[in-house]
Design a protein around this motif. Structure first.
Motif: not given
Length: 496
Positions: A263-267, A251-254
């Protein structure tokens, strides 16, 4: 002169856009509005037809796709349409589809979506094609696609308009098809190992389980401040306490941090927890999982990233952080016993540290400075200092270190795993140390989670756990240069 040419280009584009709308208006006036069509039954796709040509030659098929090329030659024309699987040519003649339909077809634009019914055949030049008997306009494109031969190369536009990127760049579509297959293969492997997929909250009161700064929001209905999760860990461990012995979540984490190539703030994160095993069991699982996914998706365990070959088929190297620092920096932390000695050796090697850093933190700084870039082949970096591992079991024979590993490839951290701490008294002390760091200004420190401590007091069995960065895994297996290349819709600065 350049400004004059630019103004002329804008005028030309505006004229073409106006013409497309006029064509739509004409179709609508004649009762042929393509947007009123609700269904079109497709029987085959392009690659399927080409791969099975001997069987389909002379048979009727129905395909649909976007016009990518068109060549009108009086009473007959050729067009090339693009669907999910690729491209296929169609021969369209007035005598076969009718005079009115052919007149309409000649006015269709590159980018329009059409359906074609016809017989499969091979042209004199050997190209597998469809001899159309019916052509149906399914959607009118009111915009202009990038010029065919140069494609869409502006990276900013590619990321902002991923839909156009997918149309113009076949390799981009292939990357995201592979990403989907990678995630499916992960699920398939874990399902065969008896793991259960679960879902846990994204909005949480206490964002813990990782060293990261969370995003914060406000829930109006309860008048409470909440955070977006930075990890999946603490809720999944609660499920281990509850008796679900093998669980995982994708799942997505932020994380409220910067943007760069990795790096991306949601991944997308995958975490899994297995009762009655330790970090050695997690190493075995990681090795087997990576081999399985590579074989399933790529057909080989040897992958190439940016020209560097990495072999997932060989046993993965296992090395402790202390031994790795000794190997690459020439400093043996087994011989360093005090914080003062650690600070002194850091100064000798120009390793910058902060006042709050302790001996274990400085060891980790040495690792980041001297070791990380060398871990190209699959490597398990083991036995981290306790100071940087607040949720991990200590090594019984050496409590300054914990049973933890990070999995590295191409100099990147690909996974992080522990023998999970299940002692609630020790865990409370670790949280207390994290709270002190928070008070000193460390925005990435964990807060005490009382409900999680209560769960540990209920009793959690010995457990191995691991977190996988799915996006980095996809980068390596698709040879993609940046994380944005494997995220369909990466985070971008808003354009006014």
């Amino acid at each position: 002169m350049a400004e004059q040419n630019n103004n002329q280009n804008v005028q030309d584009i505006n004229t073409l856009l106006k013409v497309r709308r006029e064509k739509l208006a004409d179709l609508q006036e004649r009762g042929k509005n393509p947007f009123e069509i609700t269904k079109f039954d497709v029987t085959h796709h392009s690659k399927e037809i080409k791969d099975n040509f001997e069987e389909l030659n002379g048979k009727c098929v129905v395909v649909a796709g976007r016009i990518m090329a068109k060549r009108v030659m009086g009473k007959a024309s050729f067009c090339n349409i693009q669907d999910l699987q690729g491209n296929i040519q169609s021969y369209i003649a007035r005598d076969n589809i009718g005079e009115e339909s052919y007149a309409d077809f000649k006015k269709y634009d590159i980018g329009d979506i059409i359906g074609i019914k016809g017989d499969v055949f091979e042209t004199k030049t050997g190209e597998k094609s469809i001899h159309a008997v019916e052509v149906t306009l399914l959607s009118k494109s009111l915009q202009i696609l990038p010029e065919k031969f140069h494609g869409l190369t502006n990276t900013d536009i590619r990321y902002r308009q991923r839909y156009t990127d997918l149309i113009m760049n076949a390799e981009v579509k292939d990357t995201f098809i592979k990403r989907s297959r990678i995630i499916s293969a992960i699920r398939k492997y874990l399902d065969t190992q008896g793991f259960m997929e679960v879902e846990t909250p994204m909005l949480v009161a206490n964002a813990g389980g990782a060293a990261a700064r969370p995003f914060e929001t406000h829930f109006n209905a309860l008048d409470e401040d909440l955070k977006l999760r930075i990890s999946l860990e603490l809720y999944l461990k609660r499920l281990i306490v509850g008796g679900l012995e093998r669980v995982y979540e994708i799942g997505r984490v932020f994380r409220n941090e910067g943007l760069d190539t990795r790096h991306n703030p949601e991944f997308t994160l995958m975490e899994l927890y297995q009762a009655y095993t330790d970090y050695n069991g997690m190493m075995d699982l990681t090795e087997n999982l990576y081999r399985y996914v590579a074989k399933e998706v790529l057909g080989t365990t040897v992958i190439t990233y940016n020209g560097i070959e990495m072999d997932l088929g060989k046993p993965f190297e296992r090395i402790t952080m202390v031994d790795a620092v000794k190997k690459y920096a020439g400093v043996d932390f087994n011989e360093i016993h005090t914080l003062e000695e650690a600070r002194a050796v850091a100064k000798e090697h120009n390793v910058e540290f902060e006042e709050r850093h302790r001996k274990g933190d400085i060891l980790n700084l040495f690792f980041e400075e001297f070791v990380e870039e060398h871990l190209i082949q699959p490597t398990f970096l083991m036995d981290h200092p306790v100071e940087i591992s607040p949720l991990t079991k200590k090594k019984p024979e050496n409590p300054e270190y914990v049973e933890r590993f990070e999995f590295f490839m191409n100099g990147w951290e690909m996974a992080n795993a522990y023998s999970e701490l299940n002692d609630p008294i020790d865990q409370r002390e670790r949280f207390k140390a994290q709270e002190e760091l928070l008070a000193q200004g460390d925005e990435e420190a964990n807060r005490t989670d009382e409900d999680f401590l209560n769960a540990l007091e209920i009793g959690m069995p010995p457990t191995g756990g691991i977190g996988f960065g799915i996006d980095r895994m996809c980068m390596l297996l698709t040879d993609s240069a940046a994380i944005r290349d494997v995220l369909l819709f990466p985070t971008m600065r808003t354009v006014d």
